[in-house]
Design a protein around this motif. Sequence first.
Motif, mmCIF file in Angstrom:
data_model
loop_
_atom_site.group_PDB
_atom_site.id
_atom_site.type_symbol
_atom_site.label_atom_id
_atom_site.label_comp_id
_atom_site.label_asym_id
_atom_site.label_seq_id
_atom_site.Cartn_x
_atom_site.Cartn_y
_atom_site.Cartn_z
ATOM 1 N N VAL A 100 39.732 -2.317 8.099
ATOM 2 C CA VAL A 100 40.593 -1.815 7.032
ATOM 3 C C VAL A 100 40.082 -0.487 6.468
ATOM 4 O O VAL A 100 40.859 0.316 5.947
ATOM 5 C CB VAL A 100 40.771 -2.851 5.898
ATOM 6 C CG1 VAL A 100 41.466 -4.094 6.414
ATOM 7 C CG2 VAL A 100 39.445 -3.216 5.241
ATOM 8 N N ASP A 103 41.304 2.090 9.182
ATOM 9 C CA ASP A 103 42.749 2.130 9.419
ATOM 10 C C ASP A 103 43.402 3.248 8.606
ATOM 11 O O ASP A 103 43.076 3.449 7.433
ATOM 12 C CB ASP A 103 43.365 0.782 9.030
ATOM 13 C CG ASP A 103 44.800 0.633 9.507
ATOM 14 O OD1 ASP A 103 45.222 1.413 10.396
ATOM 15 O OD2 ASP A 103 45.503 -0.262 9.005
ATOM 16 N N ARG A 105 45.982 4.142 6.549
ATOM 17 C CA ARG A 105 47.013 3.491 5.738
ATOM 18 C C ARG A 105 47.508 4.404 4.627
ATOM 19 O O ARG A 105 46.763 5.206 4.078
ATOM 20 C CB ARG A 105 46.477 2.195 5.124
ATOM 21 C CG ARG A 105 46.073 1.171 6.162
ATOM 22 C CD ARG A 105 45.633 -0.135 5.559
ATOM 23 N NE ARG A 105 45.335 -1.111 6.605
ATOM 24 C CZ ARG A 105 44.980 -2.362 6.379
ATOM 25 N NH1 ARG A 105 44.871 -2.810 5.140
ATOM 26 N NH2 ARG A 105 44.743 -3.186 7.382
ATOM 27 N N PHE A 258 43.620 -5.179 2.103
ATOM 28 C CA PHE A 258 44.498 -4.015 2.205
ATOM 29 C C PHE A 258 43.738 -2.705 2.359
ATOM 30 O O PHE A 258 44.323 -1.676 2.626
ATOM 31 C CB PHE A 258 45.406 -3.918 0.975
ATOM 32 C CG PHE A 258 46.575 -4.870 0.985
ATOM 33 C CD1 PHE A 258 46.604 -5.973 1.825
ATOM 34 C CD2 PHE A 258 47.652 -4.670 0.137
ATOM 35 C CE1 PHE A 258 47.676 -6.847 1.833
ATOM 36 C CE2 PHE A 258 48.732 -5.530 0.142
ATOM 37 C CZ PHE A 258 48.740 -6.631 0.987
ATOM 38 N N THR A 313 50.227 1.204 8.939
ATOM 39 C CA THR A 313 48.976 0.764 9.551
ATOM 40 C C THR A 313 48.956 1.151 11.028
ATOM 41 O O THR A 313 50.010 1.302 11.650
ATOM 42 C CB THR A 313 48.783 -0.766 9.423
ATOM 43 O OG1 THR A 313 47.595 -1.159 10.098
ATOM 44 C CG2 THR A 313 49.957 -1.517 10.039
ATOM 45 N N THR A 319 45.690 -6.109 11.179
ATOM 46 C CA THR A 319 45.992 -6.158 9.750
ATOM 47 C C THR A 319 46.313 -7.582 9.326
ATOM 48 O O THR A 319 45.827 -8.064 8.289
ATOM 49 C CB THR A 319 47.164 -5.226 9.422
ATOM 50 O OG1 THR A 319 46.752 -3.862 9.607
ATOM 51 C CG2 THR A 319 47.628 -5.405 7.986
ATOM 52 N N PHE A 357 53.610 -4.478 6.280
ATOM 53 C CA PHE A 357 52.855 -3.444 6.983
ATOM 54 C C PHE A 357 53.656 -3.010 8.205
ATOM 55 O O PHE A 357 54.144 -3.850 8.971
ATOM 56 C CB PHE A 357 51.479 -3.961 7.395
ATOM 57 C CG PHE A 357 50.487 -3.997 6.269
ATOM 58 C CD1 PHE A 357 49.629 -2.925 6.048
ATOM 59 C CD2 PHE A 357 50.435 -5.091 5.416
ATOM 60 C CE1 PHE A 357 48.723 -2.950 4.998
ATOM 61 C CE2 PHE A 357 49.529 -5.125 4.365
ATOM 62 C CZ PHE A 357 48.672 -4.045 4.149
#
Length: 368
Positions: A100, A103, A105, A258, A313, A319, A357
């Motif tokens: 995470v 990633d 995001r 997240f 993502t 995820t 996501f």
Amino acid sequence: MVRILPMAASSSLQLAAHRLSSSSSSAVRLPPNARLGIPFAPSRRLALLHLGSAMHHEQLFRIKPSKLIRKVKGIEARAAGKTTTQARTTISQEEALEWVKKDKRRLLHVVYHVGDLDKTIKFYTECLGMKLLRKRDIPEERYTNAFLGYGPEDSHFVVELTYNYGVDKYDIGTGFGHFGIAVEDVTKTVDLIKAKGGKVTREPGHVKGAKTVIAFIEDPDGYKFKLLERGPTPEPLCQVVLHVGDLDCAINFYEKAFGMELLCKRDNPECKYTIAMMGYGPEDKNSVLELTYNYGVKKYDKGNAYAQIAIGTDDVYKTAEAIKLYGGKITREPGPLPGINTKITACLDPDGWKTVFVDNIDFAKELE
């Protein structure tokens, strides 16, 4: 209503069974509160509807229903096994934390329902300065979406308004807080909103104990917006505020599942609430999620108006695994949506707030 295409007498059993076990989300009429602008995966009930209609063709295919059912179930089981083998991703908590953090995001859009789409678009464009980015009507499922914001969807956080045919009112509930809009002059913006007939619930003024000037307004559906006076910013749509029952639990979830950063935490004992700003970058340059805990309040009525936030993502499968590891509930297993092949996964946080996501590459292709 489910539409079944007639099959030619010369079709093979494999083709018949394939059509029975396949379905399209656009052929399903969903209840109004379920339509949030993202198609839903077909259910087993839909497959059975296909199967029931196909029994009509028993004489055509010369196959007994019981044999056809067994054949279809066998194909479904093999297909499910193949999908699980291809998509399954298992990671440890340490790998999830590392994932995470790496990633890519960002907040994509926030989805909610409105009772008069044209009226709301007019208010957002004329009073709040947003632009109508795109609009799509899905008559077979009886809803329309409109995307509005302060810049292109591939680089800005935007709102996705959903209008369900014939539904002109929704319950916002007590759990949703408000949206935040950064403006250069709060007083001028409020004057404009008043001139357009908008509702102002808090006149411009300083936040108690701070220099920030704010005001509160309501849109035609009763959604609250806080206007914050700031200099030029790349993300004027700067906040989504949700109430939570356990702030520390919520912070831990959004950090680990997240990959958000706790930007700040402020306690206001005089007003009996604490807030935590969560996001993927500084408040002055990025949209953030503001979690609010009111002393002693553990649960809230979520109503049926506010829907969800969408986050981009690089891998919906990893995820989903990270979300499961840190207490989230997966409501849609990761995978491509029927018809458009955009990969998504959906989940609920510990307070029941929904997040979807979306695969970054697929989302970019969808906007082309």
